[in-house]
Motif scaffolding. Sequence first.
Motif, short mmCIF file in Angstrom:
data_model
loop_
_atom_site.label_atom_id
_atom_site.label_comp_id
_atom_site.label_asym_id
_atom_site.label_seq_id
_atom_site.Cartn_x
_atom_site.Cartn_y
_atom_site.Cartn_z
N ALA A 147 0.70 -1.27 0.07
CA ALA A 147 0.12 0.17 0.08
C ALA A 147 0.94 1.27 -0.05
N THR A 148 0.37 2.38 -0.91
CA THR A 148 1.24 3.54 -0.88
C THR A 148 0.90 4.47 0.48
N ASP A 149 -0.55 4.61 0.57
CA ASP A 149 -1.00 5.70 1.71
C ASP A 149 -1.50 5.20 2.86
N VAL A 150 -2.58 4.55 2.79
CA VAL A 150 -3.33 3.91 4.02
C VAL A 150 -3.35 2.55 3.76
N ILE A 151 -4.06 2.12 4.75
CA ILE A 151 -4.51 0.59 4.86
C ILE A 151 -5.72 0.09 3.84
N HIS A 152 -5.50 -0.59 2.99
CA HIS A 152 -6.38 -1.33 1.92
C HIS A 152 -6.64 -2.68 2.40
N SER A 153 -7.65 -3.27 1.68
CA SER A 153 -7.71 -4.66 1.90
C SER A 153 -8.25 -5.32 0.70
N PHE A 154 -7.45 -6.28 0.00
CA PHE A 154 -7.84 -6.91 -1.23
C PHE A 154 -8.77 -8.22 -1.02
N TRP A 155 -10.05 -8.14 -1.65
CA TRP A 155 -11.07 -9.19 -1.41
C TRP A 155 -11.60 -9.32 -2.71
N VAL A 156 -11.53 -10.96 -3.25
CA VAL A 156 -12.31 -11.20 -4.40
C VAL A 156 -12.98 -12.48 -3.73
N PRO A 157 -14.36 -12.19 -3.21
CA PRO A 157 -15.05 -13.37 -2.61
C PRO A 157 -14.86 -14.64 -3.19
N ASN A 158 -15.23 -14.53 -4.74
CA ASN A 158 -15.43 -16.08 -5.44
C ASN A 158 -13.92 -16.79 -5.30
N LEU A 159 -12.93 -15.88 -5.31
CA LEU A 159 -11.77 -16.78 -5.32
C LEU A 159 -10.82 -16.81 -4.08
N THR A 160 -11.01 -15.97 -3.02
CA THR A 160 -10.19 -15.93 -1.90
C THR A 160 -10.53 -15.09 -0.70
N GLY A 161 -9.95 -15.24 0.28
CA GLY A 161 -10.33 -14.28 1.30
C GLY A 161 -9.65 -13.07 1.36
N LYS A 162 -10.05 -12.32 2.56
CA LYS A 162 -9.38 -10.85 2.40
C LYS A 162 -8.10 -10.91 3.16
N GLN A 163 -7.31 -9.95 2.54
CA GLN A 163 -5.78 -10.07 3.14
C GLN A 163 -5.40 -8.40 2.96
N ASP A 164 -5.14 -7.67 3.94
CA ASP A 164 -4.74 -6.15 4.23
C ASP A 164 -3.21 -5.92 3.31
N LEU A 165 -3.44 -4.50 2.72
CA LEU A 165 -2.36 -3.97 2.28
C LEU A 165 -1.84 -2.80 3.14
N VAL A 166 -0.69 -3.23 3.96
CA VAL A 166 -0.27 -2.06 4.90
C VAL A 166 0.79 -1.21 4.42
N PRO A 167 0.75 -0.10 4.56
CA PRO A 167 2.01 0.53 4.30
C PRO A 167 3.14 0.48 5.07
N GLY A 168 4.34 0.14 4.32
CA GLY A 168 5.72 -0.33 4.96
C GLY A 168 5.78 -1.96 5.29
N ARG A 169 4.69 -2.52 4.84
CA ARG A 169 4.78 -4.04 5.14
C ARG A 169 4.36 -4.54 3.80
#
Length: 332
Positions: free
Chosen positions: A161-183
């Motif tokens: 992530a570039t700016d703030v915490i986002h979360s990638f989620w495609v329900p049909n294919l997989t679960g959620k996973q966060d995108l965290v700046p600096g990690r």
Amino acid sequence: MKIARASLLVAHLLLLSGCTGDPQSALNAEGPSAMELRGLIFLFVAVCGVVFILVMAVMVWALVRRKNQAPRRPQTERSMGRAVGAAIVATFIVITLLTIASFYTTRSIDWREADTATIVVRGQQWWWQFTYLDADPAKTFLTANELHIPVGTDIRLRLEATDVIHSFWVPNLTGKQDLVPGRENELTLHASKPGIYRGQCAEFCGLQHSHMALLVIAEEPEDYDRWLEAQRSAAYEPTDSDAVAGKLVFMNKPCAACHAIRGTGAAGTSGPDLTHVGSRSMIGAGLLENTRGSVAAWIADPQTLKPGNNMPLVPLTGEELRQLSAYMSELR
């Protein structure tokens, strides 16, 4: 502007109704990770349903029994104590088993082995950037908001992530996973059959959080390879007279300072890569269908369509706008 807003409404209705592919639902699983999560959901529903039925049955039995019962005796009190103790133990066992099932399901999702090169997913406010890595740097390229993958293959995603915490989620294919700046986080994506699967940011990330959608296009391996080769190529030279003039408008206006078009002098990094933007089905992270009219409406007034986004209003004449939208449409 009313036409643009109407197009926006139609695009959202199409996405939500599933007209872009399978309906967006964790219960409509089309990948191994999603199937494991669906099994976990069914397990939780089944266990909780049984618990609810048992609790209701005991409550009805207790009410009926109390109505016809004589005053309480010591042995009755002891029986009630044993029943409450048994209920506490049963609750502990059920919660422990569900926790263990949840842990192992999540662990199996996170530890799947990927078969192909990593794709870097970077969350921006409010769009998705995808970098297709290759051992040959010349074959690495960027695209936005539409993620192409081959069917039947585990794809390793590296989430940033570039700016703030986002979360990638495609329900049909997989679960959620966060995108965290600096990690850096990782996720495995796998589609069992061809299709278009809608996803979105699942973590509140600001004003346009609800307008941060993405599409995963799962293709047969040979179709995916053709797409890869097309995306690795430089931008096509425009042939239409309006598009030729539009390229000059793009290069002479601030557009080239924010966006990149490979094969030209445009090398901006703050906005999406537009090398093959005409081949995408949507613009604005799922905001509008990718038509020449929608592109013109977006360029003319991006802040009205998506308030707070980082694209400034670029002053253009009507003729320049027509030419620029023609050029964008030819970038396929």
